[in-house]
Design a protein around this motif. Structure first.
Motif: not given
Length: 509
Positions: A181-188
């Motif tokens: 996940r590039p950011t905590l809220i991004a899709a995996e």
């Protein structure tokens, strides 16, 4: 490698290549054991197993599970020694350990913030993951020494998380999958990576796509320098994929069950430079297939049970240059052990080795039977049959052996396990054609057993916790001249135990 469809004419010129093995070849493999008894020297005494070392004291309070709570994990054989992972709850740190089979030689290689995981041997390198908090796992490598144990490359995204899984040796490189996940809220996303143990040589092979649309990998196999995998995407379902280590060379091999339906390739096994596996194409049911990595060279090997129900084929071993697989009659009333010659230049048919009736077929249950584990020695192939009716505990788990003939296929012991918390054992060979495993009986619980391949020679080896209480042996592994396993002794929690493997005595004449 030439595809077999390019050399099919060889089959026409080779006697017996296109059909089953001649019956003579079956009988020639079997020599009555009583006729060979004089070849064998008396078997040396095996055991006792002893505690290797009290690695870490267990945490205070009751164990969180019936099998002993915290314990050494990820046991592997590397450079003739045992390597494993352990976590010290008092010091709040993990370590990579090694052992040469003695208490004094059992030492930490390197202390780490977290427990090493997924220990995987690739040639002269031992890869593992480390780190599970904050940004996720990182890739490490070791040559077995403290100085030679290091992080390979920082794979954690800044501000995001990553996990590493499905390690496999392919040629002289490690292949693995990274969920990121590039950011905590991004899709995996799911990515395929490879590594040669250097930072520069650790690269992403291909971004496979969002994790919520990519299924798997469900099975992996190495064939030469290529990775085969069972992987699913929306357009094709779960099908056979291959990678040569490049983005363009990571691709679907063939949509075996056309469209969004899945063939679910399973039991991926290398034999003679070719991949063998089982799959369901929607027409023949689940049968044995093979592939050279091309769509044209991916084909059904044998329609063992004609019709869409299929044979539920399961490949489980290579033994004496033959590929062994199990098939099942409708309703799992009979398990058939079959073998075939995996000659890639021909179209062989399998031979029936033995039919094993389901002794519980008359009971009002829906059975599912499968080969759970297997081990080959010089003369015998040992395998475990798992009888499942969907309950948490196995209905029955049986140890069998075969020498490739009907008369040499024998039930050795049942039940191997009755606890839902135990995995079926993978028998570990000694140097004299015996195997060590764990099994259950009412008088001793789950303990350490040994077999010489005869029902009368299959017996309790050691009752580590005397009486009906169990030591619950697990994780059996051969490394050097020792068999290692984890077990409970009723006092120290789950620790590693060691069983010396004696050399066979030389028969006097």
């Amino acid at each position: 490698m030439r595809a077999w469809w390019q050399v099919a004419w060889v089959c026409l010129a080779t006697a017996g290549c296109g059909g089953p093995l001649p019956e003579a070849s079956l009988s020639e493999e079997h020599v009555p054991e009583e006729a060979t008894a004089h070849w064998d020297a008396p078997l040396p005494k095996l055991g006792p197993a002893t505690l290797l070392k009290d690695i870490y004291p267990p945490p205070p309070g009751p164990f969180p599970d019936p099998l002993g709570g915290p314990s050494p994990t990820d046991l592997v054989s590397f450079r003739g020694k045992l390597f494993f992972s352990a976590f010290d709850f008092e010091a709040d740190q993990g370590a990579l350990w090694r052992s040469a089979g003695t208490t004094a030689s059992t030492v930490p290689v390197k202390h780490l913030d977290d427990s090493p995981g997924r220990l995987t041997v690739v040639g002269q390198q031992l890869f593992f993951t480390e780190g599970f908090m904050e940004h996720g796992a990182e890739l490490w490598v070791s040559d077995g020494t403290t100085a030679g144990t290091r992080q390979v490359k920082d794979l954690s995204p800044e501000g995001g998380t990553a996990s590493l899984a499905d390690f496999i040796a392919v040629g002289n490189k490690l292949y693995f999958f990274r969920s990121v996940r590039p950011t905590l809220i991004a899709a995996e996303n799911l990515e395929l990576w490879r590594s040669d143990g250097t930072s520069a040589g650790t690269v992403r092979v291909k971004d496979l796509g969002p994790r919520d649309t990519v299924n798997g990998p469900f099975d992996l196999a190495s064939v030469g320098n290529r990775l085969f995998m069972s992987l699913g995407v929306p357009d094709t379902g779960v099908e056979l994929w291959v990678s040569d280590g490049s983005a363009s060379g990571t691709r679907l091999v063939k949509d075996i069950n056309p469209g969004a339906a899945s063939s679910f390739p399973r039991s991926l096994t290398q034999a003679e430079g070719v991949l063998y596996f089982s799959a369901d194409d929607g027409v023949h049911g689940r049968e044995v297939w093979r592939s050279d990595g091309t769509a044209k060279g991916t084909e059904l090997v044998e329609d063992t049970v004609p019709g869409p129900q299929g044979s539920e084929a399961q490949i489980f071993a290579l033994f004496k240059e033959r590929l062994y697989f199990a098939t099942f009659t409708p309703g799992f009333t009979v398990t058939e052990i079959r073998k075939l010659d995996p000659d890639p230049s021909c179209h062989p048919r399998s031979n029936l080795v033995a039919s094993i009736p389901n002794p519980y077929a008359d009971l009002p249950f829906d059975f599912f039977i499968f080969v759970a584990t297997s081990t080959a020695t010089e003369r015998k192939l040992y395998f475990t049959l798992f009888y499942d009716i969907g309950s948490p505990a196995p209905f029955d788990v049986q140890l069998w052996r075969t020498d490739a003939t009907p008369q040499g296929t024998k039930l050795l012991y049942q039940p191997l396990i009755v606890s839902p918390d135990l995995r079926p054992p993978t028998p570990v060979p000694t140097d004299d054609d015996r195997v060590v495993f764990y099994a259950f009986d009412e008088a001793h619980g789950h303990e350490l057993w040994v077999s010489n391949g005869q029902p009368s020679g299959t017996k309790l080896l050691q009752d580590i916790v005397p009486g009906p209480a169990s030591s619950y042996p697990q994780d059996l592994l051969r490394a050097g001249n020792f068999i290692y396993f984890t077990a409970l002794d009723g006092q120290l929690g789950r620790e590693i135990w060691v069983l010396p493997v004696p050399k066979p005595r030389v028969a006097s004449h």
